[in-house]
Design an enzyme around this catalytic site. Structure first.
Site, PDB file in Angstrom:
ATOM      1  N   HIS A  41      41.935 -20.052 -16.083  1.00 39.88           N
ATOM      2  CA  HIS A  41      42.107 -19.394 -14.783  1.00 39.88           C
ATOM      3  C   HIS A  41      41.721 -17.928 -14.795  1.00 39.88           C
ATOM      4  O   HIS A  41      41.907 -17.243 -13.785  1.00 39.88           O
ATOM      5  CB  HIS A  41      43.565 -19.481 -14.326  1.00 39.88           C
ATOM      6  CG  HIS A  41      43.972 -20.826 -13.841  1.00 39.88           C
ATOM      7  ND1 HIS A  41      43.774 -21.254 -12.552  1.00 39.88           N
ATOM      8  CD2 HIS A  41      44.557 -21.868 -14.488  1.00 39.88           C
ATOM      9  CE1 HIS A  41      44.233 -22.478 -12.411  1.00 39.88           C
ATOM     10  NE2 HIS A  41      44.711 -22.884 -13.577  1.00 39.88           N
TER      11      HIS A  41
ATOM     12  N   LYS B 138      48.007 -11.448  -1.028  1.00 43.99           N
ATOM     13  CA  LYS B 138      47.826 -11.973  -2.387  1.00 43.99           C
ATOM     14  C   LYS B 138      48.603 -11.065  -3.328  1.00 43.99           C
ATOM     15  O   LYS B 138      49.062 -10.005  -2.922  1.00 43.99           O
ATOM     16  CB  LYS B 138      46.345 -11.967  -2.766  1.00 43.99           C
ATOM     17  CG  LYS B 138      45.630 -10.634  -2.435  1.00 43.99           C
ATOM     18  CD  LYS B 138      44.144 -10.668  -2.761  1.00 43.99           C
ATOM     19  CE  LYS B 138      43.332 -11.402  -1.749  1.00 43.99           C
ATOM     20  NZ  LYS B 138      42.765 -12.627  -2.303  1.00 43.99           N
ATOM     21  N   ARG B 139      48.768 -11.469  -4.576  1.00 38.08           N
ATOM     22  CA  ARG B 139      49.438 -10.606  -5.547  1.00 38.08           C
ATOM     23  C   ARG B 139      48.782  -9.243  -5.615  1.00 38.08           C
ATOM     24  O   ARG B 139      47.581  -9.117  -5.413  1.00 38.08           O
ATOM     25  CB  ARG B 139      49.353 -11.233  -6.947  1.00 38.08           C
ATOM     26  CG  ARG B 139      50.153 -12.509  -7.091  1.00 38.08           C
ATOM     27  CD  ARG B 139      51.594 -12.283  -7.384  1.00 38.08           C
ATOM     28  NE  ARG B 139      51.782 -11.501  -8.588  1.00 38.08           N
ATOM     29  CZ  ARG B 139      52.963 -11.227  -9.125  1.00 38.08           C
ATOM     30  NH1 ARG B 139      54.053 -11.704  -8.583  1.00 38.08           N
ATOM     31  NH2 ARG B 139      53.061 -10.487 -10.198  1.00 38.08           N
TER      32      ARG B 139
ATOM     33  N   LYS C 255      42.150  -6.966  -7.544  1.00 37.62           N
ATOM     34  CA  LYS C 255      42.057  -7.493  -6.178  1.00 37.62           C
ATOM     35  C   LYS C 255      41.733  -6.386  -5.172  1.00 37.62           C
ATOM     36  O   LYS C 255      41.428  -6.653  -4.011  1.00 37.62           O
ATOM     37  CB  LYS C 255      43.339  -8.243  -5.804  1.00 37.62           C
ATOM     38  CG  LYS C 255      43.513  -9.535  -6.619  1.00 37.62           C
ATOM     39  CD  LYS C 255      44.784 -10.273  -6.229  1.00 37.62           C
ATOM     40  CE  LYS C 255      45.047 -11.525  -7.054  1.00 37.62           C
ATOM     41  NZ  LYS C 255      44.333 -12.715  -6.548  1.00 37.62           N
TER      42      LYS C 255
ATOM     43  N   THR D  15      42.450 -18.999  -3.767  1.00 33.30           N
ATOM     44  CA  THR D  15      42.745 -20.115  -2.868  1.00 33.30           C
ATOM     45  C   THR D  15      43.184 -19.580  -1.515  1.00 33.30           C
ATOM     46  O   THR D  15      43.061 -20.273  -0.511  1.00 33.30           O
ATOM     47  CB  THR D  15      43.848 -21.036  -3.438  1.00 33.30           C
ATOM     48  OG1 THR D  15      44.962 -20.222  -3.816  1.00 33.30           O
ATOM     49  CG2 THR D  15      43.346 -21.829  -4.617  1.00 33.30           C
TER      50      THR D  15
ATOM     51  N   LYS E 211      42.478 -20.984   2.437  1.00 33.81           N
ATOM     52  CA  LYS E 211      43.477 -21.173   3.497  1.00 33.81           C
ATOM     53  C   LYS E 211      43.052 -20.425   4.760  1.00 33.81           C
ATOM     54  O   LYS E 211      43.186 -20.929   5.871  1.00 33.81           O
ATOM     55  CB  LYS E 211      44.852 -20.657   3.043  1.00 33.81           C
ATOM     56  CG  LYS E 211      45.430 -21.350   1.836  1.00 33.81           C
ATOM     57  CD  LYS E 211      46.653 -20.568   1.314  1.00 33.81           C
ATOM     58  CE  LYS E 211      47.014 -20.979  -0.088  1.00 33.81           C
ATOM     59  NZ  LYS E 211      47.890 -19.988  -0.764  1.00 33.81           N
TER      60      LYS E 211
HETATM   61  C1  LIG Z   1      47.665 -19.112  -1.747  1.00 32.09           C
HETATM   62  C2  LIG Z   1      48.695 -18.162  -2.206  1.00 32.09           C
HETATM   63  C3  LIG Z   1      48.383 -17.210  -3.193  1.00 32.09           C
HETATM   64  C4  LIG Z   1      47.017 -17.081  -3.794  1.00 32.09           C
HETATM   65  O1  LIG Z   1      46.254 -16.150  -3.041  1.00 32.09           O
HETATM   66  P1  LIG Z   1      44.876 -15.568  -3.614  1.00 32.09           P
HETATM   67  O2  LIG Z   1      44.339 -14.812  -2.450  1.00 32.09           O
HETATM   68  O3  LIG Z   1      44.016 -16.725  -3.978  1.00 32.09           O
HETATM   69  O4  LIG Z   1      45.207 -14.710  -4.758  1.00 32.09           O
HETATM   70  C5  LIG Z   1      49.380 -16.337  -3.588  1.00 32.09           C
HETATM   71  N1  LIG Z   1      50.611 -16.385  -3.065  1.00 32.09           N
HETATM   72  C6  LIG Z   1      50.944 -17.275  -2.105  1.00 32.09           C
HETATM   73  C7  LIG Z   1      52.322 -17.274  -1.550  1.00 32.09           C
HETATM   74  C8  LIG Z   1      50.003 -18.203  -1.656  1.00 32.09           C
HETATM   75  O5  LIG Z   1      50.358 -19.093  -0.728  1.00 32.09           O
END
Ligand SMILES: *Cc1c(COP(=O)(O)O)cnc(C)c1O
Length: 779
Positions: free
Chosen positions: A331, A515-516, A521, A623, A627
């Site tokens: 990953h 995101k985190r 990022k 991911t 979404k």
């Molecule tokens: C999908 C999701 C992530 C991943 O987000 P990325 O933009 O791919 O880093 C992180 N936290 C939550 C709560 C999510 O639903």
């Protein structure tokens, strides 16, 4: 089971457990009653599934994290009962949104854990026999609060009001032996509800407890302190989810967590296998496939070899069985995130595993010697007294995969190039995915209805069907889409006002980065662009820019000071911008607290622009980007991770791509000079200098550190490690273009959004899981 029956059962539970009727239930009571009734309804299917398990080839998904989120809505939705339960409750004077007070189940940090949850959901709906194995943490990922704009972590005691979605199975507990003492691992099973509830899978989470003998000793022994310590060590292991991205701390505890996960899981799998075949292990790798979600559960390989050895299997035979059983998903390409454990540390927890890792290492050396090949440092399983878990996983599994096409190429050409030379047939790609049940059907019923009205039902189990939307995208559909988007934005505005006290205007363009929080990022770069926009607005520029709201959500690892400083900075920016009467109708910034699955389900459907802005080559897949695409946001992003494939599917003209490519960054990496760019770009310079020029008080020196990290670097990294200066100008212009387009030609922009929806089929985790099933697990 229908909704009426379910509610009747829930009502009965309310009476017997709480002596109340539904109308007087608290959020937690209502949650327990409804969830309990749903569990009863699922039981017959779940039991049948358990029986079927034993007679088919099985796959196991081993993961330290499962970010399942809130289960009650999702499970009712998958049972096909959510809408009816909602309206029946309403008749009884109960508003189902009461359940909003129920905590998420957050056994994960972010993308990796959420992926594991999406995979289980897809497997059960697609009839792939997959069981999830993880740990049942007493405290999930911390709850985030802000105090004066700074992140503060609070405990997430998610199960204090009960845990109606788990079944404790003490009869299947196993003992895990460690040098620090033996512990009991007790499985808690959670149902994974397939769409239509035709199928129910299992997520098995282990909780550590002290053995009864030790409890007893606490009362009886002469050595009370020792017994109490043993009890604590047992219970501490699954007490906290380990927050990733931290520098050090708690290493031994982390190793114990990993070892408990793999030992309990392999004992469980072996017990089931022996029921069928006794000690004849010749069928093992044909009947069992096990996927390692990153290197965290890699010790499962030596643990299986050890357990087979205890039953008389030779090391060589056991090694071959293990190799044919396991596969490994990578990953990350970031060196600092590739796990390396000191032999001495491993020996302090599980010396029995260390000796097997050494044997595996010796086997590799023999193999290489025989083939007349040299072992380069990047091939070393053990180097300088440390075990390189990714090398161990690559050598001792039969398949290794990246999580997006670009990422898998980088693995072959760069990170694992030497391994690729040796075993090219092991390398695969499995582009990540998301479950459309939670990330469209559940979180965006308005858009789901619009889609179904256009193309008929079925996207829930066949996301490729969305392609049928393409010929239907016309002015009228664009208008309907905009109505849906507006509805979702209004809902989000209400939520943000209630939770954060900030009032956004739903007519603003919503630009979202959730995101985190991590330097790679580049939330930092987003913040710089907001300061540049603010600067320009104040100077009377950007007159044509429509009103825009920037929405952030992110947690920072508790030990990651720079990430926390970025949160602090953005909160101060928000405070300044939102309170400036000159700009506040045109520019708003909000950083929502405690970003989690439930927030994601509200924010993502309301987004116009999806920020996916990592420097090319750093985000393995992402991911969140999928979404947002599925919910009709355009991607403002770099050619990184799955963004590449998103653009490939939906068209570059329907997204906003900027920045250097992997190849471009590779070329300049040794001559890169961020100071030069900083000196040349006055707008960028002013934005960056707000960190140090007194615009924002820097009482702990962290803003100066952020400034230095860009221009001076630090002992452990070069200046501007993530190319913020390099990509800024292109980012800024592309962003302004996206914001302008959103309002200049609303139909044209809606068309882009709808093209993203229509082309999101590839990113269903149903597709991903079928590929794993066919190409790796052979189930
Ligand atoms: C999908 C999701 C992530 C991943 O987000 P990325 O933009 O791919 O880093 C992180 N936290 C939550 C709560 C999510 O639903």
């Amino acid at each position: 089971m229908n909704a009426k029956q379910l509610l009747k059962d829930a009502e009965q539970r309310m009476m017997t457990e709480y002596h109340k009727d539904l109308a007087h239930a608290s959020a937690q009571e209502l949650h327990n009653a409804i969830s309990g009734a749903a569990m009863d309804a699922l039981a017959p299917v779940w039991v049948k599934k358990e029986e079927a398990r034993s007679s088919r080839r099985q796959a196991a998904y081993l993961s330290m994290e499962f970010l399942v989120g809130r289960l009650v809505y999702n499970n009712l939705y998958c049972m096909g009962l959510l809408d009816e339960v909602k309206s029946l409750l309403k008749e009884k004077g109960v508003d189902i949104t009461l359940l909003e007070d129920v905590e998420d189940d957050a056994f994960g940090n972010g993308g990796l854990g959420r992926l594991a949850a999406c995979f289980l959901d897809s497997a059960v709906t697609c009839n792939v026999p997959l069981t999830g194995y993880g740990l049942r943490f007493r405290y999930g990922l911390f709850k985030q609060e802000f105090v004066d704009g700074r992140q503060v972590e609070l405990p997430d005691d998610w199960s204090r009001f009960g845990d109606p979605w788990s079944v404790r199975r003490l009869d299947e507990a196993v003992v895990v032996s460690m040098k620090t003492g033996d512990v009991l691992a007790v499985p808690y099973d959670m149902p994974v509800v397939g769409f239509g509830a035709k199928n129910v899978g299992t997520l098995r989470l282990w909780q550590t407890e002290s053995l009864n003998e030790i409890d007893f000793a606490v009362f009886n022994s002469q050595d009370y302190a020792k017994a109490a310590a043993a009890k604590n060590q047992a219970e501490d292991i699954t007490k906290f989810l380990y927050p990733n991205d931290t520098k050090k701390e708690g290493k031994q505890l982390r190793v114990k967590q990993q070892y408990v996960l793999v030992s309990a899981t392999m004992q469980d799998i072996l017990r089931a296998y022996r029921k069928r075949h006794g000690s004849d292990y010749s069928f093992f790798s044909r009947e069992v496939a096990a996927q390692l979600n990153d290197t965290h559960p890699t010790m499962a390989i030596p643990e299986l070899i050890r357990l087979l050895g205890e039953d008389g299997v030779s090391f060589e035979d056991a090694f071959l069985i293990a190799r044919d059983t396991f596969a490994y998903t990578n990953h990350t390409v970031m060196q600092e995130a590739l796990e390396k454990w000191d032999l001495s540390l491993l020996s302090s927890v599980c010396p029995q595993i260390v000796s097997i890792i050494k044997k595996i290492d010796a086997r590799f050396r023999r193999e290489m010697k025989k083939a007349g090949k040299e072992i380069t440092p990047s091939l070393c399983i053990i180097l300088d007294g440390r075990v390189h878990m990714a090398e161990l996983a690559t050598y001792a599994t039969h398949a290794i995969n990246g999580v997006a096409a670009l990422h898998s190429e980088i693995l072959k050409n760069d990170v694992f190039a030497d391994w690729y030379q040796l075993y090219p047939e092991r390398f695969q790609n499995k582009t990540n995915g998301i479950t459309q049940r939670r990330w469209l059907g559940l979180c965006n019923p308005e858009l789901s209805k619009l889609i179904t009205d256009q193309i008929g039902p079925g996207f829930e189990t066949d996301l490729d069907k969305l392609k049928e939307l393409v010929p239907k995208i016309n002015k009228s559909l664009c208008g309907k889409f905009r109505t849906v988007k507006k509805t979702k934005k209004k809902q989000l505005c209400a939520e943000i006002q209630a939770k954060e006290g900030v009032l956004l205007d739903p007519d603003m363009v919503f630009d979202v980065q959730v995101k985190r929080l991590h330097e790679y990022k580049r939330q930092f770069m987003n913040a710089l662009s907001i300061l540049a926009i603010y600067d320009q607005l104040k100077r009377g520029q950007l007159k044509d820019l429509p009103p825009v709201a920037f929405i952030f959500g992110a947690k920072a690892a508790p030990g990651y000071d720079r990430a926390k400083a970025v949160i602090h900075w953005i909160n101060l920016i928000a405070d300044k911008v939102n309170n400036d009467p000159k700009t506040k109708d045109r520019l708003m910034v909000v950083f929502i607290r405690n970003y989690n699955c439930s927030w994601a389900e509200k924010i993502i459907p309301a987004a116009d622009i999806s920020e996916q802005i990592s420097p090319a080559g750093t985000e393995a897949s992402g991911t969140g980007n999928m979404k947002l695409m599925l919910n009709g946001a355009v991607t403002l992003g770099t050619f990184d991770g799955a963004n590449v494939e998103i653009v490939e599917e939906a068209g570059r003209e329907n997204n906003y791509i900027f920045g250097a490519t992997v190849e471009e960054l590779e070329k300049i990496k040794n001559s890169y000079d961020p100071v030069k760019i900083y000196n040349k770009n006055a707008l960028l310079r002013r934005a960056l200098d707000t960190l140090t020029d007194g615009t924002f008080p820097d009482d702990d020196g962290m803003f100066a550190e952020l400034h230095d990290a860009i221009l001076k670097g630090a002992s452990w990294h070069k200046p501007d490690h993530y190319y913020v200066m390099k990509d800024f100008a292109d980012y800024y212009e592309t962003k302004l273009q996206a914001i302008r387009d959103a309002k200049a030609d609303e139909t044209g922009f809606a068309r882009k959004c709808l093209m993203n929806v229509a082309c999101a089929g590839k990113f269903s985790s149903d597709r991903t899981i079928r590929q794993y099933a066919k190409e790796i697990w052979k189930v």
